[in-house]
Structures are given as structure tokens and as C-alpha cells.
Design a protein around this motif. Structure first.
Motif, PDB file in Angstrom:
ATOM      1  N   UNK A 323       0.818  -1.211   0.000  1.00 11.29           N
ATOM      2  CA  UNK A 323       0.000   0.000   0.000  1.00 11.29           C
ATOM      3  C   UNK A 323       0.852   1.262   0.000  1.00 11.29           C
ATOM      4  N   UNK A 324       1.882   1.303   0.818  1.00 11.71           N
ATOM      5  CA  UNK A 324       2.781   2.460   0.862  1.00 11.71           C
ATOM      6  C   UNK A 324       4.209   1.988   0.658  1.00 11.71           C
ATOM      7  N   UNK A 325       4.867   1.603   1.744  1.00 18.48           N
ATOM      8  CA  UNK A 325       6.243   1.120   1.648  1.00 18.48           C
ATOM      9  C   UNK A 325       6.382  -0.130   2.506  1.00 18.48           C
ATOM     10  N   UNK A 326       6.979  -1.173   1.935  1.00 15.38           N
ATOM     11  CA  UNK A 326       7.380  -2.341   2.707  1.00 15.38           C
ATOM     12  C   UNK A 326       8.897  -2.341   2.799  1.00 15.38           C
ATOM     13  N   UNK A 327       9.418  -2.431   4.034  1.00 13.49           N
ATOM     14  CA  UNK A 327      10.857  -2.401   4.270  1.00 13.49           C
ATOM     15  C   UNK A 327      11.318  -3.778   4.741  1.00 13.49           C
ATOM     16  N   UNK A 328      12.300  -4.337   4.045  1.00 11.92           N
ATOM     17  CA  UNK A 328      12.975  -5.538   4.531  1.00 11.92           C
ATOM     18  C   UNK A 328      14.118  -5.045   5.410  1.00 11.92           C
ATOM     19  N   UNK A 329      13.959  -5.174   6.720  1.00 10.51           N
ATOM     20  CA  UNK A 329      14.916  -4.603   7.663  1.00 10.51           C
ATOM     21  C   UNK A 329      16.277  -5.260   7.605  1.00 10.51           C
ATOM     22  N   UNK A 330      17.269  -4.716   8.334  1.00 15.18           N
ATOM     23  CA  UNK A 330      18.648  -5.239   8.306  1.00 15.18           C
ATOM     24  C   UNK A 330      18.742  -6.732   8.586  1.00 15.18           C
ATOM     25  N   UNK A 331      17.865  -7.277   9.423  1.00 11.94           N
ATOM     26  CA  UNK A 331      17.912  -8.716   9.689  1.00 11.94           C
ATOM     27  C   UNK A 331      16.885  -9.500   8.900  1.00 11.94           C
ATOM     28  N   UNK A 332      16.192  -8.824   8.007  1.00 11.16           N
ATOM     29  CA  UNK A 332      15.106  -9.469   7.269  1.00 11.16           C
ATOM     30  C   UNK A 332      15.567 -10.147   5.992  1.00 11.16           C
ATOM     31  N   UNK A 333      14.809 -11.148   5.591  1.00  9.52           N
ATOM     32  CA  UNK A 333      15.112 -11.901   4.365  1.00  9.52           C
ATOM     33  C   UNK A 333      13.779 -12.322   3.757  1.00  9.52           C
ATOM     34  N   UNK A 334      13.420 -11.742   2.607  1.00  4.57           N
ATOM     35  CA  UNK A 334      12.170 -12.079   1.921  1.00  4.57           C
ATOM     36  C   UNK A 334      12.471 -13.006   0.754  1.00  4.57           C
ATOM     37  N   UNK A 335      11.801 -14.172   0.742  1.00  2.00           N
ATOM     38  CA  UNK A 335      11.950 -15.167  -0.319  1.00  2.00           C
ATOM     39  C   UNK A 335      10.620 -15.264  -1.052  1.00  2.00           C
ATOM     40  N   UNK A 336      10.628 -15.054  -2.364  1.00  3.63           N
ATOM     41  CA  UNK A 336       9.396 -15.025  -3.152  1.00  3.63           C
ATOM     42  C   UNK A 336       9.420 -16.171  -4.156  1.00  3.63           C
ATOM     43  N   UNK A 337       8.400 -17.030  -4.105  1.00  2.49           N
ATOM     44  CA  UNK A 337       8.322 -18.192  -4.973  1.00  2.49           C
ATOM     45  C   UNK A 337       7.820 -17.874  -6.369  1.00  2.49           C
ATOM     46  N   UNK A 338       7.993 -18.810  -7.318  1.00  3.79           N
ATOM     47  CA  UNK A 338       7.622 -18.577  -8.724  1.00  3.79           C
ATOM     48  C   UNK A 338       6.129 -18.306  -8.881  1.00  3.79           C
ATOM     49  N   UNK A 339       5.809 -17.419  -9.827  1.00  5.48           N
ATOM     50  CA  UNK A 339       4.423 -17.114 -10.137  1.00  5.48           C
ATOM     51  C   UNK A 339       3.747 -16.127  -9.216  1.00  5.48           C
ATOM     52  N   UNK A 340       4.436 -15.637  -8.200  1.00  7.39           N
ATOM     53  CA  UNK A 340       3.835 -14.715  -7.239  1.00  7.39           C
ATOM     54  C   UNK A 340       3.643 -13.333  -7.878  1.00  7.39           C
ATOM     55  N   UNK A 341       2.521 -12.712  -7.580  1.00  7.00           N
ATOM     56  CA  UNK A 341       2.224 -11.378  -8.106  1.00  7.00           C
ATOM     57  C   UNK A 341       2.113 -10.386  -6.967  1.00  7.00           C
ATOM     58  N   UNK A 342       2.822  -9.255  -7.092  1.00  7.90           N
ATOM     59  CA  UNK A 342       2.781  -8.189  -6.090  1.00  7.90           C
ATOM     60  C   UNK A 342       2.362  -6.896  -6.786  1.00  7.90           C
ATOM     61  N   UNK A 343       1.257  -6.312  -6.329  1.00 11.37           N
ATOM     62  CA  UNK A 343       0.763  -5.041  -6.863  1.00 11.37           C
ATOM     63  C   UNK A 343       1.139  -3.924  -5.894  1.00 11.37           C
TER      64      UNK A 343
END
Length: 533
Positions: A323-343
Motif C-alpha cells: 500500500x505504501x512502503x514495505x521495508x525488509x529490515x537489516x535482519x530481514x530476508x524475503x523469499x518469493x516463490x515462482x508465479x507470485x504477483x505483487x501489486x
């Protein structure tokens, strides 16, 4: 349109002697998924559908595309065909599909080509029509169509401007016109069996099925608007079978039918295929697939504003929304699988202070797209963020698709197009391989200081430069670099002041003038053939 099997799959290769094919013509034909050699993720699907509709006017029995795709997926052949086409033999496809013939296809162009005074839309296709019973090639054709952007596209369609703009913008209309002309030209070159008496009654003709749902997510209370263009004075409707939606259409002007459906809470549709119908008074019905792309309906899940530890998201749990801003913080790790859609909403961004791992593929990309006709900020990798890897991304509609500052980043097998800037790297270590950077307003790739390698990418049709370089000497080889408006590569400043080696790239030029380059650059020897990213 006749239904039984699908439509032949297309691989454009020019054979002027098509009507003179001496063998017995096949009866049933399957149109295979097209290999897409362009930056546009949707190009293969759009041109395949359009060709399918044009092929239906010939006297073959064709299989529905959805049936073809389902059988290919069950036989574990779909992905191979999407990427390598004729690597799958006709004999194997005969066993899986059961048709007499197949059509292989490759989309060679689908984008904007900049000229001195204005830009063009160019679309291209190669097809190979093979009789799998005999192994003979029925036809091969290669075709390219170029239309001037801002020209007569809407008028050529014969549709009122105001009606078209309810479902698509002017540029999309020119692409549709070029695609329609391309597929009509190819279909005319194919040999056509004699019409049998049982097939003598013709259903009403449909030229286009248009809608406003392509390349976007339709949420509750949003309208899916549909326009069908065909024979006048008939009954018309549209259906989205996978969603159980039927839309009644009214004739607004001669041969132009329009209607809409308001998405309800709880409606879920992933990659739905719209069909348009026109029926005469004797119940003869014409059916055509839309040529604009699949339709998705859902209520998206919001990504949290802060990701402080490892988080995994996948296509099964989406779609997702920032919606606004998503922050992956210094200790964060985001893993996104195939076919995923982000609006992403207007002005939104994904800011990476930790690390991001995107695990997409060519046929199941991870998509970062604007939520509607808006602009978002992009993927922002800040100073000292952890090493990140992006594979199989689709990034569109951002101010800067990817911005990396003083960090390590690799990007591969991704399509980064229609942003203001494709990727901007500032004193970063970047590795770019097997990507498409196209139709960005300014530069596809911009690198300032730092280190980097740019190998086996397709960099074309950007509004300013293909590659912009400040104070660095990246490795640039085995790329296709063409059609960028001001220059293919621009070097603003460099040290030491000796030419940067950009040889072993393909420029699509002929003659002694060479490619459009700015700054101290050495482009010879140039590749004689384009690379496949």
C-alpha cells in the motif's frame, strides 16, 4: 469457429509456395505455445491467441488452446515448448495431442522502434506448420508488421475512439492493429482445404474481443469492461468460464457490442480467458478468444510495512499488495516463490536493507506491477544491504525498476520494461545476465562507478539510452542492443580515457556508419547474429 482440438501453433517462416503444398492436407491441427523472444512477457500469449482466431477461418478442425495447454502440462512438455519450441519432436506431440498437424511459433518482435522523427510499433512472427502423420512441412513463414505510433490505428480498427478508450489506451490499440494485421497476413499464406458440405453454414464473424482487465488485478467494486466487434444486428455476450461470469452485451453502434461486470467480494479468478460470442437468429454462433491477455480477480493480501526476519511468500498465498512502503529490515530476508504477483499502490516501494531472493522463471515470473494506471517507486536496495538475487522477475510501471546503491545484486532471466529507468546502480556490484531491458522512458541500464557485468541481455527500444555509463568500465558482451532512441550506449565520463570495449555485441545495423554510440567506445568486432537471452 470450429472446436475439436486446438489451433495450430505458429512458427513464422516465409514460404510463398504455401498454397502449392503437394501432399494431402491434414484435418486436425494444434497451435502450440509460442516461444517469446521479446521483452514483453505477454507477447507470446497475445499473438498466439490472435493467430488462433485467424486460423479458425480456414477449413481445418482445431483444438482449443486451453485443451492443448492442459495436455502439454500433463505430459510435462509445456515449459519446454515455451522456452525451446521445436526441441519437442512432432512424433512426441502426435502421441500427446492426437492431432494430424502442429504449428510451432516464435514471436520475434513486439515493441516500439524509435525513428528520427517518431516511433513505430513492430511485431514479428515465425511459424512452422508440420504434418505429424507424414513428417512433411506444410508451410513455413516469417512475417513482420510495422505501424507508425500515433497513426491511424484506432480508425483502422473501425471503432469509435471513445468506445475503444473504455477498454484500452491508444498505444495498446496500435499494438492490437499491428498484431491483427500480422496474423491475418500469416493465415492468408497457409494452404486451405476445400470446404465440406457439412461446414457450408458460416457463423457470424467476430473481429475483436477487447477488455480492460489485461495486466492488472481486478478487485471488488472494479468494473470489467468488454467490447466485441463483429457482424451487426445480432445477439452478443461474453463469458469468463473459469470464473463463472457471463456478461450481456448491447449493440452500441453498428457491429460494436459493449457491456460490463462489477467484481464482487469473494470473486477469485486467476489467469481467466475471456470469450466473445455473436449469435444470429438461427442460433449459429461465432466464438473468439480475446487477444489482450488473461484476467485476474481477487482481494489481495497486504504485505507488512516491516519484515524483520525470514519471510516466504508464494503464488498460492497471493496476490499481494504494497500500500505504501514495505521495508525488509537489516535482519530481514524475503523469499518469493515462482508465479507470485505483487501489486504496488501509487508512490509505493519495496525497500531492501536486508536481503531479497526472488525465485521466478521465464514462464512463472514473479511480477512487481502497479496497482492500476499509477506509478510506483520500484525496488530500492540501500547502502550496505545484504547480497540479493533476482531471478525471473517482471518489473513494470515504476519510477526506477531497480535502484541499487553500494550493495551486491544479481539479476537474471527478468523482464524490466515500461519504467522511467530500468536499473540504476550507484557504486554497486551488479551482475546482469539473460534479461530484457526495454521500453523504459530513459535508460534500460545506468551504472555509475562500482563494478559490473552485462552479458547476454536484450536491451532495446528505450527512450534515451540502452546503457548509460559514468566513471566505470563494466564488462559488456554478448548482448542484443538495438533501437534505443538517442544511443545504444552512452559513456558520460570514464577513466582512463581509452575506449571502452563493447565488441562481441549484436547491434542490428548494416552499412559503414555503425551503431549509434556516444563517448569513447570500441564496438568491433560485432556479432553477426543475435543472441538468445
Amino acid at each position: 469457429m470450429r472446436f475439436f482440438l486446438g489451433k495450430t501453433w505458429i512458427l513464422l517462416v516465409c514460404l510463398n509456395a504455401c498454397p502449392c503444398y503437394a501432399g494431402q492436407l491434414p484435418h486436425t491441427v494444434a497451435i502450440l505455445p509460442f516461444v517469446n523472444h521479446t521483452p514483453r512477457q505477454e507477447a507470446g500469449d497475445i499473438i498466439r491467441r490472435c493467430f488462433y482466431n485467424q486460423f479458425s477461418s480456414l477449413n481445418y478442425v482445431d483444438m482449443e488452446l486451453s485443451t492443448i495447454d492442459q495436455l502439454l502440462k500433463q505430459g510435462h512438455l509445456y515449459s519446454t515448448l515455451m522456452e525451446h519450441g521445436e526441441a519437442v519432436s512432432p512424433k512426441t506431440l502426435r502421441r500427446v495431442l492426437g492431432t494430424d498437424a502442429i504449428i510451432y511459433g516464435e514471436v520475434t518482435d513486439y515493441g516500439r522502434l524509435f525513428a528520427v522523427l517518431y516511433s513505430h510499433i513492430r511485431v514479428g512472427l515465425r511459424i512452422r506448420f508440420v504434418n505429424v502423420l507424414t513428417g512433411e512441412v506444410v508451410s513455413t513463414t516469417k512475417e513482420t508488421v510495422t505501424l507508425r505510433e500515433g497513426g491511424a490505428g484506432i480508425e483502422v480498427l473501425g471503432i469509435a475512439t471513445t468506445m475503444v478508450r473504455t477498454v484500452m489506451n491508444a498505444r495498446e490499440t496500435v499494438f492490437l492493429e499491428a498484431t491483427d494485421k500480422l496474423c491475418r497476413n500469416v493465415a492468408k499464406k497457409l494452404p486451405n482445404p476445400a470446404r465440406k458440405s457439412a461446414m457450408s453454414i458460416s457463423a457470424p464473424s467476430i473481429r475483436f474481443v477487447l477488455h480492460n482487465g489485461a495486466a492488472r488485478l481486478l478487485e471488488p467494486d472494479m468494473d470489467l469492461r468488454v467490447v466485441v466487434v463483429g457482424d451487426a444486428g445480432q445477439n452478443a455476450w461474453a463469458e469468463l468460464p473459469s470464473c463463472g461470469v457471463r456478461i450481456s452485451l448491447k449493440e452500441k453502434s453498428q457491429g460494436i457490442y459493449a457491456g460490463s461486470y462489477t467484481v464482487k467480494k469473494g470473486d477469485v479468478c486467476s489467469e481467466g480467458r475471456l470469450k466473445g460470442y455473436i449469435q444470429d437468429m438461427n442460433k449459429h454462433t461465432g466464438v473468439v478468444l480475446d487477444s489482450l491477455g488473461p484476467i485476474s480477480m481477487a482481494t489481495p493480501k497486504n504485505l507488512p510495512s516491516l519484515i524483520s526476519k525470514t519471510m516466504r511468500i508464494s503464488d498460492a498465498g497471493g496476490p499481494y499488495r504494497i500500500r505504501k512502503v514495505t521495508v525488509i529490515g537489516p535482519g530481514g530476508h524475503l523469499i518469493i516463490g515462482p508465479g507470485t504477483e505483487i501489486r504496488v499502490d501509487k508512490g509505493g516501494a519495496l525497500v531492501v536493507q536486508g536481503s531479497l531472493e526472488v525465485c521466478g522463471s521465464a514462464h512463472e515470473p514473479v511480477s512487481f506491477l502497479p496497482n492500476g494506471e499509477v506509478s510506483w517507486k520500484g525496488l530500492l536496495f540501500v547502502k550496505d544491504s545484504g547480497p540479493s538475487r533476482l531471478a525471473g522477475c517482471r518489473i513494470e510501471g515504476a519510477k526506477t525498476g531497480i535502484k541499487a546503491r553500494k550493495c551486491r545484486l544479481s539479476v537474471s532471466k527478468s523482464r524490466i520494461r515500461n519504467n522511467e529507468w530500468g536499473i540504476v546502480a550507484d557504486r554497486a556490484e551488479v551482475v546482469l545476465q539473460h534479461n530484457y531491458f526495454a521500453e523504459n522512458r530513459y535508460s534500460g541500464i545506468a551504472i555509475r562507478s562500482g563494478t559490473g557485468s552485462i552479458e547476454q541481455n536484450d536491451i532495446r527500444y528505450n527512450g534515451q539510452y540502452g546503457i548509460l555509463i559514468h566513471n566505470t568500465r563494466p564488462l559488456i558482451k554478448h548482448n542484443n542492443i538495438l533501437g534505443n532512441k538517442q544511443a545504444e550506449i552512452c559513456v558520460k565520463s570514464i577513466f582512463p580515457k581509452i575506449p571502452l570495449d563493447v565488441s562481441r555485441n549484436w547491434w542490428e545495423f548494416s552499412g559503414p556508419e555503425g551503431p549509434k554510440l556516444k563517448g569513447p567506445l570500441s564496438y568491433l568486432p560485432a556479432s553477426k547474429q543475435p543472441f538468445i537471452p
